[in-house]
Write a protein that holds these residues in place. Structure first.
Motif, PDB file in Angstrom:
ATOM      1  N   MET A  16       0.820  -1.204   0.000  1.00 34.51           N
ATOM      2  CA  MET A  16       0.000   0.000   0.000  1.00 34.51           C
ATOM      3  C   MET A  16       0.863   1.266   0.000  1.00 34.51           C
ATOM      4  O   MET A  16       0.584   2.217  -0.731  1.00 34.51           O
ATOM      5  CB  MET A  16      -0.928   0.010   1.209  1.00 34.51           C
ATOM      6  N   ILE A  17       1.926   1.269   0.785  1.00 38.82           N
ATOM      7  CA  ILE A  17       2.829   2.432   0.823  1.00 38.82           C
ATOM      8  C   ILE A  17       3.527   2.606  -0.521  1.00 38.82           C
ATOM      9  O   ILE A  17       3.669   3.732  -1.014  1.00 38.82           O
ATOM     10  CB  ILE A  17       3.838   2.289   1.977  1.00 38.82           C
ATOM     11  N   LEU A  18       3.963   1.512  -1.129  1.00 40.22           N
ATOM     12  CA  LEU A  18       4.596   1.588  -2.452  1.00 40.22           C
ATOM     13  C   LEU A  18       3.635   2.165  -3.490  1.00 40.22           C
ATOM     14  O   LEU A  18       4.005   3.052  -4.272  1.00 40.22           O
ATOM     15  CB  LEU A  18       5.081   0.201  -2.887  1.00 40.22           C
ATOM     16  N   GLY A  19       2.398   1.684  -3.481  1.00 44.06           N
ATOM     17  CA  GLY A  19       1.394   2.214  -4.406  1.00 44.06           C
ATOM     18  C   GLY A  19       1.110   3.684  -4.153  1.00 44.06           C
ATOM     19  O   GLY A  19       0.947   4.473  -5.087  1.00 44.06           O
ATOM     20  N   ALA A  20       1.060   4.086  -2.876  1.00 46.07           N
ATOM     21  CA  ALA A  20       0.814   5.493  -2.549  1.00 46.07           C
ATOM     22  C   ALA A  20       1.959   6.374  -3.037  1.00 46.07           C
ATOM     23  O   ALA A  20       1.720   7.479  -3.550  1.00 46.07           O
ATOM     24  CB  ALA A  20       0.623   5.656  -1.044  1.00 46.07           C
ATOM     25  N   PHE A  21       3.196   5.907  -2.888  1.00 39.98           N
ATOM     26  CA  PHE A  21       4.339   6.679  -3.389  1.00 39.98           C
ATOM     27  C   PHE A  21       4.269   6.855  -4.906  1.00 39.98           C
ATOM     28  O   PHE A  21       4.536   7.933  -5.433  1.00 39.98           O
ATOM     29  CB  PHE A  21       5.665   6.021  -3.013  1.00 39.98           C
ATOM     30  N   LEU A  59       0.938   5.115 -13.207  1.00 46.03           N
ATOM     31  CA  LEU A  59      -0.108   5.536 -12.286  1.00 46.03           C
ATOM     32  C   LEU A  59      -1.151   4.433 -12.108  1.00 46.03           C
ATOM     33  O   LEU A  59      -1.595   4.169 -10.991  1.00 46.03           O
ATOM     34  CB  LEU A  59      -0.775   6.818 -12.772  1.00 46.03           C
ATOM     35  N   SER A  60      -1.493   3.770 -13.181  1.00 46.46           N
ATOM     36  CA  SER A  60      -2.452   2.660 -13.095  1.00 46.46           C
ATOM     37  C   SER A  60      -1.904   1.533 -12.214  1.00 46.46           C
ATOM     38  O   SER A  60      -2.628   0.967 -11.390  1.00 46.46           O
ATOM     39  CB  SER A  60      -2.762   2.108 -14.481  1.00 46.46           C
ATOM     40  N   ILE A  61      -0.639   1.224 -12.378  1.00 46.00           N
ATOM     41  CA  ILE A  61      -0.010   0.201 -11.548  1.00 46.00           C
ATOM     42  C   ILE A  61       0.005   0.640 -10.089  1.00 46.00           C
ATOM     43  O   ILE A  61      -0.242  -0.166  -9.185  1.00 46.00           O
ATOM     44  CB  ILE A  61       1.414  -0.112 -12.065  1.00 46.00           C
ATOM     45  N   GLY A  62       0.259   1.914  -9.843  1.00 44.21           N
ATOM     46  CA  GLY A  62       0.241   2.434  -8.480  1.00 44.21           C
ATOM     47  C   GLY A  62      -1.125   2.307  -7.836  1.00 44.21           C
ATOM     48  O   GLY A  62      -1.234   1.925  -6.662  1.00 44.21           O
ATOM     49  N   VAL A  63      -2.167   2.596  -8.578  1.00 43.20           N
ATOM     50  CA  VAL A  63      -3.532   2.473  -8.047  1.00 43.20           C
ATOM     51  C   VAL A  63      -3.848   1.008  -7.752  1.00 43.20           C
ATOM     52  O   VAL A  63      -4.453   0.685  -6.715  1.00 43.20           O
ATOM     53  CB  VAL A  63      -4.554   3.084  -9.033  1.00 43.20           C
ATOM     54  N   LEU A  65      -1.660  -1.389  -7.014  1.00 45.56           N
ATOM     55  CA  LEU A  65      -0.893  -1.781  -5.840  1.00 45.56           C
ATOM     56  C   LEU A  65      -1.510  -1.229  -4.560  1.00 45.56           C
ATOM     57  O   LEU A  65      -1.562  -1.921  -3.532  1.00 45.56           O
ATOM     58  CB  LEU A  65       0.560  -1.313  -5.956  1.00 45.56           C
ATOM     59  N   PHE A  66      -1.970  -0.006  -4.601  1.00 49.23           N
ATOM     60  CA  PHE A  66      -2.606   0.609  -3.436  1.00 49.23           C
ATOM     61  C   PHE A  66      -3.846  -0.183  -3.029  1.00 49.23           C
ATOM     62  O   PHE A  66      -4.037  -0.512  -1.863  1.00 49.23           O
ATOM     63  CB  PHE A  66      -2.954   2.070  -3.742  1.00 49.23           C
ATOM     64  N   GLY A  67      -4.678  -0.525  -3.995  1.00 53.10           N
ATOM     65  CA  GLY A  67      -5.874  -1.309  -3.713  1.00 53.10           C
ATOM     66  C   GLY A  67      -5.543  -2.705  -3.213  1.00 53.10           C
ATOM     67  O   GLY A  67      -6.182  -3.217  -2.286  1.00 53.10           O
ATOM     68  N   LEU A  68      -4.531  -3.331  -3.796  1.00 50.96           N
ATOM     69  CA  LEU A  68      -4.114  -4.661  -3.360  1.00 50.96           C
ATOM     70  C   LEU A  68      -3.605  -4.623  -1.924  1.00 50.96           C
ATOM     71  O   LEU A  68      -3.896  -5.515  -1.127  1.00 50.96           O
ATOM     72  CB  LEU A  68      -3.030  -5.201  -4.295  1.00 50.96           C
ATOM     73  N   GLY A  69      -2.862  -3.581  -1.582  1.00 49.51           N
ATOM     74  CA  GLY A  69      -2.377  -3.442  -0.217  1.00 49.51           C
ATOM     75  C   GLY A  69      -3.509  -3.295   0.775  1.00 49.51           C
ATOM     76  O   GLY A  69      -3.498  -3.915   1.845  1.00 49.51           O
ATOM     77  N   ILE A  70      -4.503  -2.498   0.431  1.00 45.38           N
ATOM     78  CA  ILE A  70      -5.665  -2.331   1.318  1.00 45.38           C
ATOM     79  C   ILE A  70      -6.403  -3.656   1.478  1.00 45.38           C
ATOM     80  O   ILE A  70      -6.821  -4.008   2.590  1.00 45.38           O
ATOM     81  CB  ILE A  70      -6.590  -1.224   0.787  1.00 45.38           C
ATOM     82  N   MET A  71      -6.549  -4.394   0.380  1.00 46.89           N
ATOM     83  CA  MET A  71      -7.236  -5.683   0.467  1.00 46.89           C
ATOM     84  C   MET A  71      -6.484  -6.662   1.371  1.00 46.89           C
ATOM     85  O   MET A  71      -7.090  -7.369   2.176  1.00 46.89           O
ATOM     86  CB  MET A  71      -7.429  -6.287  -0.923  1.00 46.89           C
ATOM     87  N   LEU A  72      -5.158  -6.703   1.258  1.00 41.97           N
ATOM     88  CA  LEU A  72      -4.380  -7.601   2.105  1.00 41.97           C
ATOM     89  C   LEU A  72      -4.485  -7.207   3.573  1.00 41.97           C
ATOM     90  O   LEU A  72      -4.561  -8.069   4.452  1.00 41.97           O
ATOM     91  CB  LEU A  72      -2.911  -7.616   1.670  1.00 41.97           C
ATOM     92  N   ILE A  73      -4.492  -5.913   3.846  1.00 33.81           N
ATOM     93  CA  ILE A  73      -4.637  -5.455   5.228  1.00 33.81           C
ATOM     94  C   ILE A  73      -6.002  -5.869   5.776  1.00 33.81           C
ATOM     95  O   ILE A  73      -6.102  -6.357   6.908  1.00 33.81           O
ATOM     96  CB  ILE A  73      -4.427  -3.932   5.318  1.00 33.81           C
TER      97      ILE A  73
END
Length: 86
Positions: A16-21, A59-63, A65-73
């Motif tokens: 999630m942090i990687l995607g946010a960056f 940017l699409s990859i970042g979004v 990754l961000f969503g995947l991180g939230i789902m894992l959390i």
């Protein structure tokens, strides 16, 4: 609130942090290219178009990754996912 699976939580947090960056650093570049496109009468050269398309893909990859991180959390917090899908 109890974390059931600490590994998934940590991996989700890192993703999630990687995607946010990626989102934070690519979005201003996209806005800059949009500003250039709207305020100049000349059409982008092929090099600038390629860079713009690559930034959109990033940017699409970042979004994603961000969503995947939230789902894992969320999965690591929910009790029914403690031992997998049963």
């Amino acid at each position: 609130m109890e974390i059931r699976n600490q590994k998934k939580f940590l991996v989700g947090l890192i993703i999630m942090i990687l995607g946010a960056f990626i989102i934070v650093f690519d979005y201003p570049q996209i806005e800059y290219f949009n500003y250039l496109e709207n305020n100049t009468s000349q059409i982008f050269e092929t090099d600038k178009k390629e860079i713009y398309q690559k930034i959109l893909v990033e940017l699409s990859i970042g979004v994603i990754l961000f969503g995947l991180g939230i789902m894992l959390i969320l999965i690591s917090i929910l009790k029914r996912f403690e031992n997998g899908f049963r």
